[in-house]
Write a protein that holds these residues in place. Sequence first.
Motif, mmCIF file in Angstrom:
data_model
loop_
_atom_site.group_PDB
_atom_site.id
_atom_site.type_symbol
_atom_site.label_atom_id
_atom_site.label_comp_id
_atom_site.label_asym_id
_atom_site.label_seq_id
_atom_site.Cartn_x
_atom_site.Cartn_y
_atom_site.Cartn_z
ATOM 1 N N HIS A 124 0.852 -1.191 0.000
ATOM 2 C CA HIS A 124 0.000 0.000 0.000
ATOM 3 C C HIS A 124 0.886 1.239 0.000
ATOM 4 O O HIS A 124 2.121 1.148 0.079
ATOM 5 N N LEU A 143 1.611 5.562 0.965
ATOM 6 C CA LEU A 143 1.445 6.592 1.981
ATOM 7 C C LEU A 143 1.764 7.960 1.391
ATOM 8 O O LEU A 143 2.537 8.084 0.438
ATOM 9 N N VAL A 144 1.184 8.983 2.002
ATOM 10 C CA VAL A 144 1.553 10.370 1.734
ATOM 11 C C VAL A 144 1.832 11.019 3.085
ATOM 12 O O VAL A 144 0.942 11.074 3.943
ATOM 13 N N ARG A 188 5.269 17.449 1.011
ATOM 14 C CA ARG A 188 4.841 16.054 0.981
ATOM 15 C C ARG A 188 5.978 15.139 0.577
ATOM 16 O O ARG A 188 6.777 15.451 -0.307
ATOM 17 N N TYR A 191 6.473 10.698 -0.046
ATOM 18 C CA TYR A 191 5.610 9.592 -0.447
ATOM 19 C C TYR A 191 6.253 8.272 -0.027
ATOM 20 O O TYR A 191 7.474 8.090 -0.136
ATOM 21 N N TYR A 231 4.788 5.598 -7.402
ATOM 22 C CA TYR A 231 4.057 4.508 -6.761
ATOM 23 C C TYR A 231 4.302 3.175 -7.469
ATOM 24 O O TYR A 231 4.705 2.188 -6.841
ATOM 25 N N TRP A 266 -6.280 -1.274 1.350
ATOM 26 C CA TRP A 266 -5.544 -0.074 1.749
ATOM 27 C C TRP A 266 -4.859 0.582 0.555
ATOM 28 O O TRP A 266 -4.736 1.815 0.509
ATOM 29 N N THR A 308 -4.948 5.499 -1.354
ATOM 30 C CA THR A 308 -4.007 6.521 -1.822
ATOM 31 C C THR A 308 -4.071 6.685 -3.329
ATOM 32 O O THR A 308 -4.055 7.815 -3.845
ATOM 33 N N GLU A 341 -5.030 10.117 -5.234
ATOM 34 C CA GLU A 341 -4.065 10.773 -6.116
ATOM 35 C C GLU A 341 -4.627 10.932 -7.526
ATOM 36 O O GLU A 341 -4.317 11.901 -8.217
ATOM 37 N N PRO A 371 -4.334 10.143 3.083
ATOM 38 C CA PRO A 371 -5.122 9.118 2.385
ATOM 39 C C PRO A 371 -5.295 7.827 3.170
ATOM 40 O O PRO A 371 -6.170 7.032 2.836
ATOM 41 N N ILE A 372 -4.489 7.607 4.207
ATOM 42 C CA ILE A 372 -4.633 6.401 5.028
ATOM 43 C C ILE A 372 -4.637 6.799 6.495
ATOM 44 O O ILE A 372 -3.699 7.450 6.975
#
Length: 1213
Positions: free
Chosen positions: A142, A144-145, A153, A155, A205, A309, A313, A317, A334-335
Amino acid sequence: MAEAASQHLSLPSRLLELCALLGAPRDSLRGLEQVAQKKGVKHLSALDPEVLSIFVPPFISKGDSQMAGANCGTLGKTRRRSFRKKRERPRPEQWKGLSGPSRVPEPEDVTVPGGVDLLALPQLCFPGGVCVATEPKEDRIHFLVLTDVCGTRTYGVVAQYYRPLHDEYCFYNGTTHWEPSWPAVGAAGCFVPYAVCVVSRFPYYNSLKDCLSCLLANLKLCKDFEVDSPIKDFAAKLSLIPSPPPGPLHLVFHMKPLQIVFPARADPESPILDLDLHLPLLCFRPEKVLQVLTCFLTEQRIVFFSSDWALLTLVAECFMAYLYPLQWQHPFVPILSDQMLDFVMAPTSFLMGCHLDHFEEVSKGAEPPAPPRAACRPPPLQHRPERGPSPPAGLAAETQLPDTADHPAAACEHLQVLDTYMFHSFLKARLNRRMDAFAQMDLDTQSEEDRINGTLVSPRRPTVEKIASRKSSHLQVTHRRMVVSMPNLQDIAMPELAPRNSSLRLTDTAGCAGSSAVLNVTPKSPYTFKIPEIHFPLASECVQRYYADFVTLLSKAMDFLAPDNSLLLARYFYLRGLVHLMQGQLLSALLDFQNLYKTDIRIFPADLVKRTVESMSAPERAQAERAPELMRLISEILDKPHEASKLDDHVKNFELPKEYMQLDDFMKRVQESGIVKDASTIQRLFEALTVGQQKQIDPETFKDFYNCWKETEAEAQEVSLPWLVMEHLDKNECVYKLSSSVRTNLGVGKIAMTQKRLFLLTEGRPGYVEISTFRNIEEVRSTSTAFLLRRIPALKIKVASKKEVFEANLKTECDLWHLMVKEMWAGKKLADDHKDPQYIQQALTHVLLMDAVVGTLQSPGAIYAASKLSYFDKMRKEVPMALPKTTVETLKHKINPSAGEMFPQAVDALLYTPGHLDPAEKVEDAHPKLWCALSDGKVTVFDASSWTIHQHSFKVGTAKVNCMVMADQNQVWVGSEDSVIYIINVHSMSCNKQLTDHCSSVTDLIVQDGQRVARCSEVYSCSMDGTVLAWNVSTLQVTSRFQLSSGGLTSIRLHGGCLWCCTGNSIMVMTTNGFLCQELKIEEHFKDISTSFLAFQLLPEQEQLWAACAGCSEVYIWSLKDLAQPPQRVPLKDCSEIICMIRVKKQVWVGSRGLWQGTPRGKIYVIDAERKTVEKELVAHTDTVRTLCSAEDRYVLSGSGREEGKIAIWKGE
């Protein structure tokens, strides 16, 4: 793990910020094993995760880097907020069946990058907790941000995998014992999850997911106490990979068994897109996607739910990408882990994501607050979990969404969008005319009508065409009212252009029969560059070898590039400069960045180069400054002030003044309100509003004026003309003024005024009766007529084509209409005489300001005050309006490149480029263009087929532009006062390349005569200090150079294989290698006066040299056969000073400043080259003629000084 010290090297723009191994604490696993060994235990409780290992670059120790010759240690320093975390491995314990010596490793210090919270990271990597399984589970990934306190930010990509609990006792126990783990699970059958998290500054990603997939395949083959080694090796490899620069070049990296592609962003302002943008359409129906987008646009509180999960994100996005160029500027999480669910209680706008199991809990707890800015509150609407055609996993969204089917809610929603932070940032960019992706898209999709509207600046009014298009739509009324009420959102100009030829060039109509069809051009696929493999990323020698291979591959790729492929060349320079930095070769890196600066300035890393220069030692700095190119680069980066301050992205709402205003304050307020921008018009408005009182305006008067203007503007938007009336009007006409219902000799009705005519809207059965066009009016009088015992004010208009005089009993409106009609009549007369439609636009502005002044003052002196704005009518009475007959016959048209500016801008240089049809281009791009250089480096581009704006002004530096030339069909070169040659791409209308080899003001640029249209290979440039350079257009390299002994070099010409160079004291004939052939010295021919050469032209057919001298009103002609002979003289009547001259066929056009009827004017003298006599004397401008340009010898264009700031187009026949 090796010590991470700040003085070590770090690759700029590297992919990896941090890599971590996370899992359950050792003590928890030990207790869990004891519980699991008990019989009958089926369900194990979730564990709290923690960070087990952290790997932060750089991974090469200081000693290793010094041994490798790295001398740029301070370059790797980054000033970032961080803290140090100590991790101790557990003390050795004797487990049954184990023996042997044990070692206690030293504690390690780790510097964690700012923005990564190690306390929250375990919860995000295990958002559902560490759940021990009774059987092996599939690996899960999964995303993350992570956002720091400054809004920056980073990632993360997290890969979870399971290992059997049976082998836990070997984890960090300092022994080498190993037993088969997967086959021999043991009685308990417990599997514990671990997670590897990769944190990057870039949202790669898919690419990082593939990298982690390769890593997991290796981890499953490792012993538990060996997992740190492959993870560290993996992190070291990623830390050596640079992020690709913006553009078409993607980087490819081999990580067994996959080829990983790292895509580049399209341009420096575009986001990196490394995800599947179709995911939301698989999770929601199309109408729901639009509703979710509405929530984003109105900045609602949004929560996504999913059982997967990874989807949270990625889908969030995707919606962010849909918003572009708008940007979400609120909290983005987002999580949310189970421990973070209280975040949804935040009162502000946010975007968050939760597991689907928490849907009911979040829905009940998150009661939305009242909308802070909307006047009405839309009804709440919740999205229940739904699936699209083939959703990868369940996804739902909870929002506060207005019902778009309800018109009041839709209006409220519209207000919310206009008042959001993201819209304000977007609006600020539009008002600043920022050439970003949206502006380019808008330009590409602009209709011809909109392009004409952008050329002319006048108050907002709907055209007849737009009135007709909206008659069937009743839903837009509310929207139009709201947009009109906001000042300065857009400048919608009234489109009126005099009839003209469709093109300046002779076109082959037979070959363009299918030009109306849309060209189906397949987009080019991106280029890729394969990064060399890194076998041992923790060994200094191998890393240095990797850098050397990287540089070798880049150099080979550059050698194989086509000479004109500057797009890829710039990306290779960028990458090679980065690698040279890591090698410690600072001079080589600066040379690469210098070449990048000349090739594509958009991707030039100014901050990195500045840090590089500041980190250099004194001997290195001195060595760099000995190279002229590097000295110029260092000066640009360090010495010259840059526009470091970021533009304010917040659009402040216009506020009415609260104090008395003098002229300067009043001018600022009016410009901010969007009513008018022209300074001279605002000054006349100030005089009108302060008639008979102190020269200051009170707040109440300004408020009344502003409200009157806006109300009139809003009423004009609601004008609805019958179809019968619209049939008599041109589609680009606008109704600017309607009278009340009056009695006329043509019937009862309302008098309507457009930019072209007056007509009567008859009452009863709606009808159209034309009164007159402004061109045909002969006389306008304000009289009175007898009605019973009263005298009623009346307006009489005498029309040239009609015997009967039009008469209207306008009563109290008579005096105002008398002023307005006379002003429009005078404006039309000036527009026809000067071939300049801008006079009509200005007259319309005066008319509407008169109306607003009368509505504001509402006093007996209101008409007198409004007469202060009757500017053109006074001009008609005070000065002769008609130009000389020769001027009128030769003048074709005038355009105003300063339209929309507060003051006129001087036209410093002009360039005409012929059109050409490329199948890969739009038809509009194939049109001929006129390039106009204004003050302070502004360049505006006109479509020369219609004389409309093709590209609003963009900047090429901040200094005066001296010259422009078309190097080939794709490039326009601009020589500037700041010694830089700027190269403009004619397709993107952007300046991304610079040539900085000159050390003084660039005064002239030339190509060979036969190569102006075709592709040329060489361009010559000269500068004020006497330097002449020859450039290869394809490579942008200097092929030859020479220096004149005397400075003051103002212009050059190429004739007979030699360069003719004009300096102040002489005209020198030089070979292209810099050898003097002959010289024409001014002192030999002008011994009695002190003067200097200003400009010259060569006429090869007549074998003549024509020149102009400072302070002289004559043109001097020398024979090329013998320059020593005295020159012939052509006197110019009423000429004060010659400024410029060009050759057009067998004529020489001379731009000057002179007198006409005793008044200073800009004049053009047209001289017959054979008879050497003045054929025409043209009164061109109210200010000096500063520049002349030929359009394929069919037309001549002249640009004036800052007093007028216009361009005149003349017939060249």
